[in-house]
Design an enzyme around this catalytic site. Structure first.
Site, PDB file in Angstrom:
ATOM      1  N   HIS A  78       0.851  -1.198   0.000  1.00 55.42           N
ATOM      2  CA  HIS A  78       0.000   0.000   0.000  1.00 55.42           C
ATOM      3  C   HIS A  78       0.884   1.245   0.000  1.00 55.42           C
ATOM      4  O   HIS A  78       0.692   2.167  -0.806  1.00 55.42           O
ATOM      5  CB  HIS A  78      -0.933  -0.007   1.213  1.00 55.42           C
ATOM      6  CG  HIS A  78      -1.552   1.331   1.504  1.00 55.42           C
ATOM      7  ND1 HIS A  78      -2.506   1.905   0.688  1.00 55.42           N
ATOM      8  CD2 HIS A  78      -1.340   2.216   2.513  1.00 55.42           C
ATOM      9  CE1 HIS A  78      -2.859   3.081   1.191  1.00 55.42           C
ATOM     10  NE2 HIS A  78      -2.160   3.301   2.301  1.00 55.42           N
ATOM     11  N   ASP A 107       6.224  22.707 -25.904  1.00 51.35           N
ATOM     12  CA  ASP A 107       6.243  21.334 -25.376  1.00 51.35           C
ATOM     13  C   ASP A 107       7.351  21.252 -24.338  1.00 51.35           C
ATOM     14  O   ASP A 107       7.946  22.270 -23.985  1.00 51.35           O
ATOM     15  CB  ASP A 107       6.485  20.325 -26.524  1.00 51.35           C
ATOM     16  CG  ASP A 107       5.889  18.953 -26.194  1.00 51.35           C
ATOM     17  OD1 ASP A 107       6.187  18.420 -25.111  1.00 51.35           O
ATOM     18  OD2 ASP A 107       5.122  18.422 -27.017  1.00 51.35           O
ATOM     19  N   TRP A 143       7.164   0.052   3.823  1.00 52.46           N
ATOM     20  CA  TRP A 143       7.549   0.767   2.594  1.00 52.46           C
ATOM     21  C   TRP A 143       8.979   1.286   2.696  1.00 52.46           C
ATOM     22  O   TRP A 143       9.614   1.534   1.683  1.00 52.46           O
ATOM     23  CB  TRP A 143       6.579   1.897   2.285  1.00 52.46           C
ATOM     24  CG  TRP A 143       6.871   3.189   2.990  1.00 52.46           C
ATOM     25  CD1 TRP A 143       6.535   3.511   4.268  1.00 52.46           C
ATOM     26  CD2 TRP A 143       7.582   4.333   2.465  1.00 52.46           C
ATOM     27  NE1 TRP A 143       6.979   4.767   4.570  1.00 52.46           N
ATOM     28  CE2 TRP A 143       7.622   5.307   3.476  1.00 52.46           C
ATOM     29  CE3 TRP A 143       8.168   4.638   1.222  1.00 52.46           C
ATOM     30  CZ2 TRP A 143       8.237   6.541   3.316  1.00 52.46           C
ATOM     31  CZ3 TRP A 143       8.783   5.886   1.062  1.00 52.46           C
ATOM     32  CH2 TRP A 143       8.809   6.813   2.099  1.00 52.46           C
ATOM     33  N   SER A 170      13.056   6.787 -13.842  1.00 54.12           N
ATOM     34  CA  SER A 170      11.979   7.568 -14.453  1.00 54.12           C
ATOM     35  C   SER A 170      11.891   8.956 -13.828  1.00 54.12           C
ATOM     36  O   SER A 170      11.785   9.971 -14.527  1.00 54.12           O
ATOM     37  CB  SER A 170      10.655   6.806 -14.290  1.00 54.12           C
ATOM     38  OG  SER A 170       9.567   7.675 -14.446  1.00 54.12           O
ATOM     39  N   SER A 171      11.961   9.012 -12.484  1.00 55.50           N
ATOM     40  CA  SER A 171      11.857  10.297 -11.794  1.00 55.50           C
ATOM     41  C   SER A 171      13.004  11.226 -12.160  1.00 55.50           C
ATOM     42  O   SER A 171      12.810  12.429 -12.348  1.00 55.50           O
ATOM     43  CB  SER A 171      11.903  10.090 -10.279  1.00 55.50           C
ATOM     44  OG  SER A 171      10.702   9.533  -9.837  1.00 55.50           O
ATOM     45  N   HIS A 254      13.108  11.838   3.948  1.00 52.52           N
ATOM     46  CA  HIS A 254      12.486  13.092   4.361  1.00 52.52           C
ATOM     47  C   HIS A 254      12.311  14.079   3.213  1.00 52.52           C
ATOM     48  O   HIS A 254      11.204  14.582   3.034  1.00 52.52           O
ATOM     49  CB  HIS A 254      13.134  13.745   5.579  1.00 52.52           C
ATOM     50  CG  HIS A 254      12.226  14.827   6.044  1.00 52.52           C
ATOM     51  ND1 HIS A 254      11.155  14.612   6.880  1.00 52.52           N
ATOM     52  CD2 HIS A 254      12.131  16.120   5.674  1.00 52.52           C
ATOM     53  CE1 HIS A 254      10.473  15.720   7.013  1.00 52.52           C
ATOM     54  NE2 HIS A 254      11.044  16.653   6.299  1.00 52.52           N
ATOM     55  N   GLU A 256      11.784  13.307   0.308  1.00 52.77           N
ATOM     56  CA  GLU A 256      10.677  12.693  -0.430  1.00 52.77           C
ATOM     57  C   GLU A 256       9.328  13.244   0.036  1.00 52.77           C
ATOM     58  O   GLU A 256       8.409  13.447  -0.761  1.00 52.77           O
ATOM     59  CB  GLU A 256      10.729  11.169  -0.267  1.00 52.77           C
ATOM     60  CG  GLU A 256       9.518  10.402  -0.769  1.00 52.77           C
ATOM     61  CD  GLU A 256       9.359  10.430  -2.281  1.00 52.77           C
ATOM     62  OE1 GLU A 256      10.308  10.812  -2.980  1.00 52.77           O
ATOM     63  OE2 GLU A 256       8.262  10.077  -2.750  1.00 52.77           O
ATOM     64  N   TYR A 258       8.711  16.201   0.957  1.00 52.63           N
ATOM     65  CA  TYR A 258       8.501  17.507   0.316  1.00 52.63           C
ATOM     66  C   TYR A 258       8.329  17.360  -1.180  1.00 52.63           C
ATOM     67  O   TYR A 258       7.674  18.192  -1.811  1.00 52.63           O
ATOM     68  CB  TYR A 258       9.628  18.467   0.711  1.00 52.63           C
ATOM     69  CG  TYR A 258       9.549  18.708   2.190  1.00 52.63           C
ATOM     70  CD1 TYR A 258       8.501  19.469   2.715  1.00 52.63           C
ATOM     71  CD2 TYR A 258      10.409  18.088   3.076  1.00 52.63           C
ATOM     72  CE1 TYR A 258       8.354  19.623   4.072  1.00 52.63           C
ATOM     73  CE2 TYR A 258      10.267  18.244   4.436  1.00 52.63           C
ATOM     74  CZ  TYR A 258       9.235  19.005   4.933  1.00 52.63           C
ATOM     75  OH  TYR A 258       9.074  19.137   6.275  1.00 52.63           O
ATOM     76  N   SER A 269      -1.545  27.307  -4.599  1.00 55.57           N
ATOM     77  CA  SER A 269      -1.170  28.705  -4.821  1.00 55.57           C
ATOM     78  C   SER A 269      -1.703  29.245  -6.142  1.00 55.57           C
ATOM     79  O   SER A 269      -1.724  30.465  -6.347  1.00 55.57           O
ATOM     80  CB  SER A 269       0.350  28.872  -4.800  1.00 55.57           C
ATOM     81  OG  SER A 269       0.865  28.419  -3.566  1.00 55.57           O
ATOM     82  N   HIS A 303      14.965  12.536  12.462  1.00 58.07           N
ATOM     83  CA  HIS A 303      13.765  12.599  13.315  1.00 58.07           C
ATOM     84  C   HIS A 303      12.894  11.349  13.131  1.00 58.07           C
ATOM     85  O   HIS A 303      11.940  11.164  13.863  1.00 58.07           O
ATOM     86  CB  HIS A 303      12.961  13.894  13.098  1.00 58.07           C
ATOM     87  CG  HIS A 303      12.402  14.065  11.717  1.00 58.07           C
ATOM     88  ND1 HIS A 303      12.137  15.302  11.189  1.00 58.07           N
ATOM     89  CD2 HIS A 303      12.047  13.184  10.759  1.00 58.07           C
ATOM     90  CE1 HIS A 303      11.640  15.172   9.974  1.00 58.07           C
ATOM     91  NE2 HIS A 303      11.576  13.883   9.693  1.00 58.07           N
ATOM     92  N   HIS A 304      13.216  10.541  12.127  1.00 58.19           N
ATOM     93  CA  HIS A 304      12.510   9.264  11.964  1.00 58.19           C
ATOM     94  C   HIS A 304      13.150   8.164  12.798  1.00 58.19           C
ATOM     95  O   HIS A 304      12.686   7.035  12.791  1.00 58.19           O
ATOM     96  CB  HIS A 304      12.524   8.837  10.491  1.00 58.19           C
ATOM     97  CG  HIS A 304      11.794   9.782   9.607  1.00 58.19           C
ATOM     98  ND1 HIS A 304      10.447   9.650   9.320  1.00 58.19           N
ATOM     99  CD2 HIS A 304      12.201  10.901   8.966  1.00 58.19           C
ATOM    100  CE1 HIS A 304      10.075  10.632   8.521  1.00 58.19           C
ATOM    101  NE2 HIS A 304      11.102  11.413   8.291  1.00 58.19           N
ATOM    102  N   THR A 329       6.804  27.011   6.419  1.00 55.60           N
ATOM    103  CA  THR A 329       5.471  26.458   6.151  1.00 55.60           C
ATOM    104  C   THR A 329       4.402  27.400   6.695  1.00 55.60           C
ATOM    105  O   THR A 329       3.367  27.623   6.053  1.00 55.60           O
ATOM    106  CB  THR A 329       5.341  25.055   6.786  1.00 55.60           C
ATOM    107  OG1 THR A 329       6.469  24.272   6.407  1.00 55.60           O
ATOM    108  CG2 THR A 329       4.083  24.360   6.301  1.00 55.60           C
ATOM    109  N   LYS A 332       3.777  30.167   4.360  1.00 59.00           N
ATOM    110  CA  LYS A 332       2.891  29.784   3.266  1.00 59.00           C
ATOM    111  C   LYS A 332       1.428  29.816   3.689  1.00 59.00           C
ATOM    112  O   LYS A 332       0.581  30.398   3.008  1.00 59.00           O
ATOM    113  CB  LYS A 332       3.243  28.383   2.762  1.00 59.00           C
ATOM    114  CG  LYS A 332       4.423  28.393   1.851  1.00 59.00           C
ATOM    115  CD  LYS A 332       4.807  26.996   1.424  1.00 59.00           C
ATOM    116  CE  LYS A 332       5.802  27.039   0.301  1.00 59.00           C
ATOM    117  NZ  LYS A 332       5.202  27.412  -0.994  1.00 59.00           N
ATOM    118  N   ARG A 451       1.411   0.314  15.024  1.00 59.62           N
ATOM    119  CA  ARG A 451       1.098   0.183  13.595  1.00 59.62           C
ATOM    120  C   ARG A 451       1.655  -1.136  13.068  1.00 59.62           C
ATOM    121  O   ARG A 451       2.473  -1.785  13.722  1.00 59.62           O
ATOM    122  CB  ARG A 451       1.662   1.371  12.811  1.00 59.62           C
ATOM    123  CG  ARG A 451       3.166   1.476  12.875  1.00 59.62           C
ATOM    124  CD  ARG A 451       3.680   2.794  12.324  1.00 59.62           C
ATOM    125  NE  ARG A 451       3.614   2.895  10.877  1.00 59.62           N
ATOM    126  CZ  ARG A 451       4.440   3.643  10.128  1.00 59.62           C
ATOM    127  NH1 ARG A 451       5.382   4.374  10.698  1.00 59.62           N
ATOM    128  NH2 ARG A 451       4.317   3.697   8.823  1.00 59.62           N
TER     129      ARG A 451
HETATM  130 CU    CU Z   1      10.804  13.341   7.971  1.00 58.83          CU
END
Ligand code: CU
Length: 526
Positions: A78, A107, A143, A170-171, A254, A256, A258, A269, A303-304, A329, A332, A451
């Site tokens: 998932h 293009d 994941w 690809s990315s 991390h 990722e 953002y 925006s 922090h993870h 943030t 924003k 979890r």
């Molecule tokens: Cu993080």
């Protein structure tokens, strides 16, 4: 380039293959954008089914439907499918459709590479999905594919590693294309600080992708060699360190986060000024805030990992660095609210999803701050509080912004207006069922429910039942979205070139639907 091709559009059409060959060989940014969007929707449905498999098991305490290892495969796949198959490709789809139109280009810069970037994805998705059917099943390592579990699992893990490699390639190609297009193909007069904010957020996101996708590729390559070629990067018995994997993974992981939210900021925006009928408040500060978030995202990864046993100085550094991200943030969120302040607002579906985004994304931001506080994080690590937090950011943040953008630009893409009544129904049901599913998870987490475990103690039963009912409601609600999009493609009220009064970017100067080649003569931007 355009001057050489002096002939008109109608003549162009004779050269294009039709049917399946049109889609396999297309180099057109709109076709490729459409492919990305449909692909990501298919992955969204696939990942959603897996989520419903999880929520079905968790509907009641006790073991109902799945073996524990299959439950782990459901949560892992998932996550992988939603992150790499649904959310990221959806934003690349938006980039393909919108960036050339918004900067006044014909293009994308590298049209053939664009085709390859997309067509790498279906094989990667096939690898991920088919890994359920190999001996041992799909990977169940989460994941994040943490070592040492990911070193031990069966060949489903190898398929996942290969899929991550392909999606990373690809990315990176997509990012090179986006950066080159933005830096080289803007219409005369469009300086960087005149670019629409969606273009800015994607420019910065593309740099993030180029910086961190190779790090992920490195992490999973080290896994691969540990698994098959007798290296011991993550094996303590061989002199390695499983915590190293976490450092390398989260140095990717991390930023990722953002990568999945900055383009969402970009969409919101564009939408809020259009429906507040005012220019975006604090444009320059929005650009600087986006860049600040991107830079800070590189120094917060641990922090993870507050529970791995790091020195207090490390905990303090990563705690304060993480909290610092709340500043840009906050800038924003302030600017979006200030844009609406005294605006003449209307609440069509794109605006509903954007205002909904503001409320629920801010909730996810605040719970992120809670998680950033080391002593609290040590308590809630690996509980449903974290699951609640990141679904507020990724569903109510990224996904709601994707919905806002889809409704906003559907008239430009299809030439028809979508069904506003169904759109609003989609918004309200999504909002209700989303909160029903995930709000209660905060309480479950604070009360200690772990979890990634298929069973739970009976005191968690009521909230889990609410969450499961909410999840099935949320899933069914997305069929309304599918219906609106299909209906809009097939017909409906003819869309004017600019259906939204307050919208002022270049794509709205083109007719609806937008012509196959966006701007053959670049517009002059004053
Ligand atoms: Cu993080």
């Amino acid at each position: 380039m355009d001057a050489v091709h002096g002939h008109d559009h109608a003549h162009d059409d004779h050269h294009h293959p039709s049917g399946i060959m049109r889609w396999l060989t297309t180099t057109n940014h709109k076709d490729i954008g459409t492919l990305y969007l449909w692909f990501s929707f298919a992955m969204f449905i696939t990942g959603g089914m897996l989520a419903l498999g999880i929520r079905a098991e968790l509907f009641q305490p006790g073991m109902q439907l799945w073996r524990p290892d299959f439950f782990n495969q459901l949560t892992t796949m998932h996550g992988l499918i939603m992150v790499f198959g649904a959310i990221m490709p959806a934003f690349v789809g938006f980039a393909n459709w919108q960036i050339p139109m918004m900067i006044g280009a014909a293009d994308m810069a590298f049209a053939r590479m664009n085709n390859v970037s997309f067509w790498l994805l279906p094989p990667a998705a096939a690898l991920l999905v088919s890994s359920f059917f190999v001996p041992g099943g799909a990977t169940g390592a989460g994941w994040t594919l943490y070592a040492p579990l990911s070193v031990q699992q069966g060949m489903g893990m190898d398929l996942a590693i290969f899929a991550v490699h392909i999606m990373g390639a690809s990315s990176i190609m997509g990012s090179i294309n986006i950066i080159t297009t933005i830096l080289n193909m803007r219409a005369p007069g469009m300086t960087l600080m005149k670019m629409p904010l969606f273009v800015w957020t994607w420019l910065i996101t593309a740099y993030l992708l180029i910086a961190v996708m190779p790090v992920l590729a490195g992490a999973v390559t080290m896994l691969l060699t540990d698994r098959h070629f007798d290296t011991h990067f993550f094996n303590a018995a061989g002199g390695g360190d499983p915590v190293l994997y976490q450092h390398v993974f989260w140095f990717f992981g991390h930023p990722e986060v953002y990568i999945m939210i900055l383009p969402a900021f970009g969409i919101v925006s564009q939408v809020i000024p259009a429906f507040a009928r005012k220019p975006l408040f604090g444009y320059a500060s929005m650009v600087y805030a986006t860049a600040s978030i991107a830079i800070l995202s590189f120094i917060v990864w641990a922090h993870h990992m507050f529970v791995v046993g790091m020195p207090a100085a490390g905990q303090l550094f990563f705690m304060y660095a993480t909290m610092l991200i709340a500043v840009p943030t906050g800038v924003k969120v302030f600017n979006w609210v200030a844009t609406m302040w005294k605006g003449s607002m209307t609440f069509e579906t794109p605006m509903l999803f954007s205002v909904g985004f503001l409320f629920v994304f801010s909730m996810g931001g605040f719970t992120g701050l809670v998680c950033a506080i080391t002593p609290i994080d040590i308590q809630i690590q690996d509980t449903y509080y974290v699951v609640a937090h990141f679904h507020y950011v990724l569903v109510a943040g990224s996904l709601f912004a994707l919905f806002a953008g889809t409704y906003f630009w559907l008239p430009k893409w299809t030439g028809h207006m979508y069904d506003e009544r169904l759109g609003k129904l989609h918004f309200w049901l999504s909002m209700i069922f989303f909160n029903m599913t995930f709000f209660v998870m905060h309480f479950l987490g604070l009360a200690g429910m772990p979890r990634r475990i298929p069973d739970y103690a009976t005191q968690f039963a009521d909230f889990n039942m609410i969450a499961s009912i909410g999840a099935f409601g949320f899933g069914l609600t997305q069929l309304i979205f599918l219906a609106v999009v299909v209906k809009c493609i097939r017909g409906g009220e003819k869309a004017p070139a600019k259906p939204w009064e307050g919208a002022d970017t270049l794509e709205w100067t083109l007719p609806s639907p937008a012509p196959y080649h966006s701007f053959e003569t670049p517009p002059i931007v004053k």
